[in-house]
Design a protein around this motif. Structure first.
Motif, mmCIF file in Angstrom:
data_model
loop_
_atom_site.group_PDB
_atom_site.id
_atom_site.type_symbol
_atom_site.label_atom_id
_atom_site.label_comp_id
_atom_site.label_asym_id
_atom_site.label_seq_id
_atom_site.Cartn_x
_atom_site.Cartn_y
_atom_site.Cartn_z
ATOM 1 N N ALA A 35 45.044 5.853 -25.693
ATOM 2 C CA ALA A 35 46.001 6.458 -24.899
ATOM 3 C C ALA A 35 45.408 7.804 -24.408
ATOM 4 O O ALA A 35 45.189 8.062 -23.020
ATOM 5 C CB ALA A 35 47.243 6.760 -25.390
ATOM 6 N N LYS A 36 44.495 8.588 -25.155
ATOM 7 C CA LYS A 36 43.853 9.726 -24.765
ATOM 8 C C LYS A 36 42.896 9.457 -24.003
ATOM 9 O O LYS A 36 42.572 10.289 -23.090
ATOM 10 C CB LYS A 36 43.688 10.476 -25.864
ATOM 11 C CG LYS A 36 44.633 11.318 -26.704
ATOM 12 C CD LYS A 36 44.365 12.274 -27.704
ATOM 13 C CE LYS A 36 45.683 12.953 -28.120
ATOM 14 N NZ LYS A 36 45.345 13.925 -29.501
ATOM 15 N N ALA A 37 41.954 8.491 -24.215
ATOM 16 C CA ALA A 37 40.884 7.974 -23.413
ATOM 17 C C ALA A 37 41.344 7.647 -22.125
ATOM 18 O O ALA A 37 40.649 7.860 -21.130
ATOM 19 C CB ALA A 37 40.237 7.031 -24.247
ATOM 20 N N GLY A 46 52.187 8.282 -18.696
ATOM 21 C CA GLY A 46 52.952 7.312 -18.800
ATOM 22 C C GLY A 46 52.182 5.745 -18.896
ATOM 23 O O GLY A 46 52.509 4.953 -19.558
ATOM 24 N N LEU A 47 51.215 5.654 -17.942
ATOM 25 C CA LEU A 47 50.449 4.449 -17.978
ATOM 26 C C LEU A 47 49.257 4.601 -19.269
ATOM 27 O O LEU A 47 48.975 3.479 -19.671
ATOM 28 C CB LEU A 47 49.496 4.441 -16.656
ATOM 29 C CG LEU A 47 50.542 4.027 -15.579
ATOM 30 C CD1 LEU A 47 49.721 4.123 -14.422
ATOM 31 C CD2 LEU A 47 51.000 2.448 -15.707
ATOM 32 N N ALA A 48 48.634 5.864 -19.599
ATOM 33 C CA ALA A 48 47.859 5.867 -20.683
ATOM 34 C C ALA A 48 48.595 5.418 -22.021
ATOM 35 O O ALA A 48 48.089 4.906 -22.721
ATOM 36 C CB ALA A 48 47.457 7.475 -20.689
ATOM 37 N N SER A 102 43.933 -2.856 -11.620
ATOM 38 C CA SER A 102 43.723 -2.362 -12.963
ATOM 39 C C SER A 102 44.715 -3.410 -13.673
ATOM 40 O O SER A 102 45.619 -3.503 -13.590
ATOM 41 C CB SER A 102 44.175 -0.811 -12.936
ATOM 42 O OG SER A 102 44.555 -0.833 -14.356
ATOM 43 N N PRO A 103 44.250 -3.846 -14.925
ATOM 44 C CA PRO A 103 45.036 -4.744 -15.535
ATOM 45 C C PRO A 103 46.345 -3.806 -16.434
ATOM 46 O O PRO A 103 47.314 -4.369 -16.767
ATOM 47 C CB PRO A 103 44.215 -5.215 -16.577
ATOM 48 C CG PRO A 103 42.801 -4.507 -16.617
ATOM 49 C CD PRO A 103 42.881 -3.652 -15.325
ATOM 50 N N ILE A 104 45.915 -2.347 -16.498
ATOM 51 C CA ILE A 104 46.844 -1.659 -16.926
ATOM 52 C C ILE A 104 48.108 -1.412 -16.187
ATOM 53 O O ILE A 104 49.241 -1.657 -16.397
ATOM 54 C CB ILE A 104 46.299 -0.229 -17.415
ATOM 55 C CG1 ILE A 104 45.195 -0.305 -18.365
ATOM 56 C CG2 ILE A 104 47.375 0.569 -18.151
ATOM 57 C CD1 ILE A 104 45.321 -1.045 -19.886
ATOM 58 N N THR A 105 47.795 -1.330 -14.922
ATOM 59 C CA THR A 105 48.806 -0.765 -13.942
ATOM 60 C C THR A 105 49.393 -2.234 -13.612
ATOM 61 O O THR A 105 50.663 -2.409 -13.493
ATOM 62 C CB THR A 105 48.200 -0.439 -12.619
ATOM 63 O OG1 THR A 105 47.151 0.585 -13.058
ATOM 64 C CG2 THR A 105 49.399 0.243 -11.798
ATOM 65 N N HIS B 485 55.552 9.808 -12.771
ATOM 66 C CA HIS B 485 56.798 10.053 -13.388
ATOM 67 C C HIS B 485 57.252 8.912 -14.583
ATOM 68 O O HIS B 485 58.166 8.924 -15.030
ATOM 69 C CB HIS B 485 57.765 9.802 -12.332
ATOM 70 C CG HIS B 485 57.788 11.064 -11.263
ATOM 71 N ND1 HIS B 485 57.771 12.398 -11.856
ATOM 72 C CD2 HIS B 485 57.809 11.098 -10.060
ATOM 73 C CE1 HIS B 485 57.547 13.351 -10.895
ATOM 74 N NE2 HIS B 485 57.826 12.408 -9.736
ATOM 75 N N ARG B 486 56.201 7.975 -14.830
ATOM 76 C CA ARG B 486 56.529 7.029 -15.827
ATOM 77 C C ARG B 486 57.028 7.563 -17.207
ATOM 78 O O ARG B 486 57.917 7.011 -17.801
ATOM 79 C CB ARG B 486 55.204 6.080 -16.034
ATOM 80 C CG ARG B 486 55.698 5.063 -16.880
ATOM 81 C CD ARG B 486 54.460 3.863 -16.687
ATOM 82 N NE ARG B 486 54.998 2.754 -17.538
ATOM 83 C CZ ARG B 486 55.915 1.795 -16.851
ATOM 84 N NH1 ARG B 486 56.071 1.985 -15.683
ATOM 85 N NH2 ARG B 486 56.218 0.627 -17.548
#
Lengths: 240, 558
Positions: A35-37, A46-48, A102-105, B485-486
């Motif tokens: 998450a930090k990376a 929130g995405l991290a 991005s696969p995360i988004t 804002h997530r």
């Protein structure tokens, strides 16, 4: 600054290297570090967080989620994350600009939209140019839990089905096929599934992957100043 | 709360305090330990399940260097505190988390360690953060001596005398821990891997067990060294003095973000305690036994307040409030319960009108004490399945979401964060030591790397961005357009389901006191003698007055 191997209270995880060039992190450490990376690479917090959870899920199931993440983050450290979010047009999701998705988004958005008219419950979704389809797997698991059905992704002749926390695949899930940039179709397969169950085993991670994540995680920290040092600690003797 | 369907006391709902009253920093910063505190929960379980204890390894030399193992043997599993004793020069003794050497280092081992395990641990545990432990270890910790008290006790015992009780009271412990790491830190077992064991399901139970066994080690060490120094003339600690010793703990800002980062867990701690208070208030009468226990508990609280010292101005004021209020409660109890209906509720409402916040929260702790049968089961509701609360519901309409935000975050939406005093601070992780710190936004660099702990401001920014979005649009669409804002949207949805999850105060205000966060968390641990050494650094004691392993089975009230 790279953290020293012996740096106390590290938020990242510089750990002793095994003889095989691999290190074992606890799942808690890995999730926090990922998450930090991700944040260090410019993703919103929130995405991290989603990235951290995703990497933990992958690593606990035999996939090298840490490696998938660092490859993805390294492609995109320029801060173009907004351009890598999906633009939704009917059943086709593509990025806003010339960047890949991005696969995360994309994975996060699949979860948010799951039962909405544009979501997976209403029909298959085509994701165009995903930068590392492997990172979608944890989000498919989330969808499967939510919908109570298996969810599948298909790309470049590969197909993986996720049902709850189980992963089924007909072919071996090599890093190459998980990290290639590819068009991916997400759908709910027929219940019948003859593919092999991928046996979960916790993956160690390579020291270079760890260093890569650590370096990005360090960019969320603030260099010390005299004032910041003063605020830490009691300011009195502990020899009492 | 997850247990709400099973609540045996639904009538208590009418007596519950609102989150807007409970979740304020000044009140959280006045929290007292209760019988739901984690160390009490641990001791009750160990006693009820008939756990036994031994010390299979004691290999400490005349200089006080070596290793020891303390075992807690339960009906199903055994846990072992592995202790390493070191010879630490005075000039290296620092309570900071960045220290590199300590008087003693520890880990809690899952099972009974073999010689091979002990050798592996000896190569790592003394290094603490610089070493590496594995999934067979549940915690990692270290402690430094209170030089003054340790030396005093050692000298006295060696010369055949008991230590001065006033000296014992002034410090309260022979050693203080300076960090107790659990849950996957430095390679230790992940919480998820052990959370289904009944004895470890509750919060911080492994850490509490580790500290409790550490307490035995500190006493064994001082008696061991006294025997070596004094030979035949040396004596052991009197039982009554031994009881007064706890384990100290020195802690700083690093602990503060925890409550913000674990909203569901915070809710479950708070909700359990508040439900306990509500159940007590809902009692139609007070039994003579309960009144007797209340009186005894008050006396104990007064003795505790008398021996509680601090030089920090904030705490000095609070201690004065506490002592005065305990006297008022004593006077009030002279005519308690009287003839009135719902006497506990009447007592509580009297406290709300008469006592300081410090005194009110002390009264809460007193009122819970006689009601174990009524409330102890709530300890089973204080853990959290955080993963289950992680998912955002993207189908929620912007209209509903906006209404929730307005309802639960009015405290934030009414704050003007453009005023410098309302955004004076920022939380960050220091590159140098990788520890959480609090900076001055207008005097220090680095605010662009702020941690997302400024919940109030994030809520206000979220509300601002929501303007212009139609009520019938789904939240998913908003978050796709506003990923920034997530994190806060997740908190808002969590707060809607877990009403005690959010601290309803501005965590970046100029006058915010981090020690308020620390005190709340430490009270849930069961800490006594909260003693701030600055506005962001405290010392406390754990297990003072509690039984030792050898006394546990006979202990009457836990």
């Amino acid at each position: 600054m790279m953290p020293e191997p012996n740096d106390p209270t590290r938020a990242g995880a510089p750990v002793p290297q095994g003889v095989d060039g691999q290190v074992r992190l606890s799942m808690t450490e890995l999730e926090t570090l990922a998450a930090k990376a991700a944040r260090g690479a410019g993703l919103e917090w929130g995405l991290a967080e989603e990235a951290g959870v995703a990497v933990r899920w992958l690593q606990a199931r035999g996939f090298d989620g840490a490696d998938l993440l660092i490859r993805h983050l390294k492609h995109n450290t320029g801060g173009c994350w907004r351009d890598m979010a999906p633009v939704i047009e009917k059943r086709v999701w593509s990025s806003a600009g010339s960047h890949p998705l991005s696969p995360i988004t994309a994975g996060t958005t699949l979860g948010d939209y799951a039962t909405l008219p544009d979501g997976l419950e209403a029909g298959p979704i085509d994701l165009l140019k995903v930068d590392g389809p492997g990172l979608l797997l944890p989000f498919l698991s989330g969808l499967s839990h939510l919908l109570g059905k298996p969810c599948a992704m298909e790309w470049a002749g590969n197909r993986i089905v996720v049902f709850g926390n189980d992963v089924h695949s007909r072919t071996s899930t090599t890093t190459d096929i998980l990290t290639d940039c590819a068009d991916v179709r997400i759908f709910q397969p027929d219940a019948a599934n003859t593919a092999t169950l991928v046996t979960p085993r916790v993956r160690k991670i390579a020291i270079d992957t760890l260093r890569g994540l650590d370096a990005l995680a360090m960019s969320t920290t603030v260099p010390a100043s005299e004032q910041s040092r003063q605020g830490a600690g009691a300011g009195t003797s502990d020899n009492d | 709360m997850t247990c709400s369907d099973l609540n045996p006391a639904p009538e208590a709902a009418a007596f519950r305090r609102a989150p807007s009253e409970v979740m304020r920093l000044d009140r959280m910063g006045s929290a007292h330990p209760t019988r739901l505190s984690f160390l009490r929960v641990l001791l009750r379980r160990l006693q009820a399940e008939g756990w036994t204890f031994d010390r299979p390894v004691w290999d400490i030399d005349a200089k006080g260097i070596g290793r020891a193992v303390y075992r807690a043997i339960g009906p199903v599993r055994t846990y072992s505190l592995v202790a390493f004793a070191h010879d630490l020069p005075d000039h290296m003794r620092s309570d900071r988390v960045i220290a590199t050497a300590w008087d003693a280092t520890f880990c809690l081992y899952d099972g009974t360690p073999s010689e091979t395990d002990l050798d592996r641990l000896q190569a790592n545990v003394p290094l603490q953060e610089a070493g590496r432990i594995s999934s067979t270890e549940l915690s990692l910790s270290r402690a430094n001596r209170s030089v003054r008290l340790f030396d005093h006790v050692l000298e006295r015992l060696a010369s055949g005398q008991q230590p001065d009780v006033a000296e014992i009271e002034a410090v309260g412990y022979l050693m203080r821990t300076t960090a107790v790491y659990g849950s996957g830190k430095f390679g230790a077992a992940d919480r998820a891997a052990i959370a289904d064991r009944p004895e470890l399901t509750g919060p911080f139970q492994a850490e509490m067990l580790s500290v409790w066994l550490t307490r035995s080690f500190t006493v064994d060490m001082v008696e061991h060294l006294a025997a070596l120094r004094g030979g035949d003339s040396a004596v052991r600690l009197d039982e009554s003095i031994r009881r007064r010793l706890g384990v100290g703990n020195s802690t700083g800002l690093g602990m503060a973000p925890f409550l913000v980062r674990h909203p569901v867990l915070l809710n479950n701690w708070m909700a359990a305690r508040e439900e306990a208070l509500a159940r007590v208030r809902a009692q139609p009468s007070a039994t003579p036994e309960a009144v007797t226990i209340l009186g005894q508990t008050l006396e104990k609280a007064q003795r505790n307040a008398a021996s509680w010292h601090s030089e920090h101005p904030v705490q000095v004021t609070k201690l004065a409030d506490l002592r005065r209020d305990l006297t008022r409660i004593e006077e009030k109890l002279a005519a308690f319960p009287g003839e009135q209906d719902h006497p506990w509720d009447a007592l509580w409402r009297w406290g709300g009108e008469t006592l300081s916040i410090e005194g009110q929260e002390a009264l809460l702790s007193l009122m819970l004490e006689p009601h174990g049968d009524l409330i102890d089961g709530l300890a089973g509701c204080m853990n959290a399945d955080e993963a289950a609360a992680f998912r955002i519901d993207g189908t929620e309409s912007v209209g509903d979401f906006r209404a929730t935000l307005g309802r639960d975050y009015d405290w934030a939406l009414n704050t003007d964060f453009d005023k410098p005093q309302q955004s004076a601070r920022f939380w960050y992780v220091s590159e140098e030591k990788l520890e959480p710190r609090l900076g001055d936004r207008y005097a220090e660099d680095g605010a662009e790397r702020e941690l997302p702990l400024c919940t109030g401001r994030m809520a206000a920014e979220l509300a601002r961005s929501l303007k212009g979005w139609a009520d019938d649009q789904p939240l998913a669409q908003f978050l796709l357009a506003h990923p920034e804002h997530r994190l806060m949207a997740r908190r808002v949805q969590i707060c809607a389901r877990y009403p005690y999850s959010e601290i309803q105060d501005n965590l970046i205000a100029e006058d915010m006191l981090p020690i308020d966060l620390l005190r709340c968390k430490l009270a849930f641990f069961g800490a006594s003698h909260f003693d701030p050494r600055s506005d962001r650094w405290v010392r406390i004691a754990l297990f003072q007055g509690a039984p030792y392993p050898q006394d546990l089975a006979e202990e009457k009230s836990l």
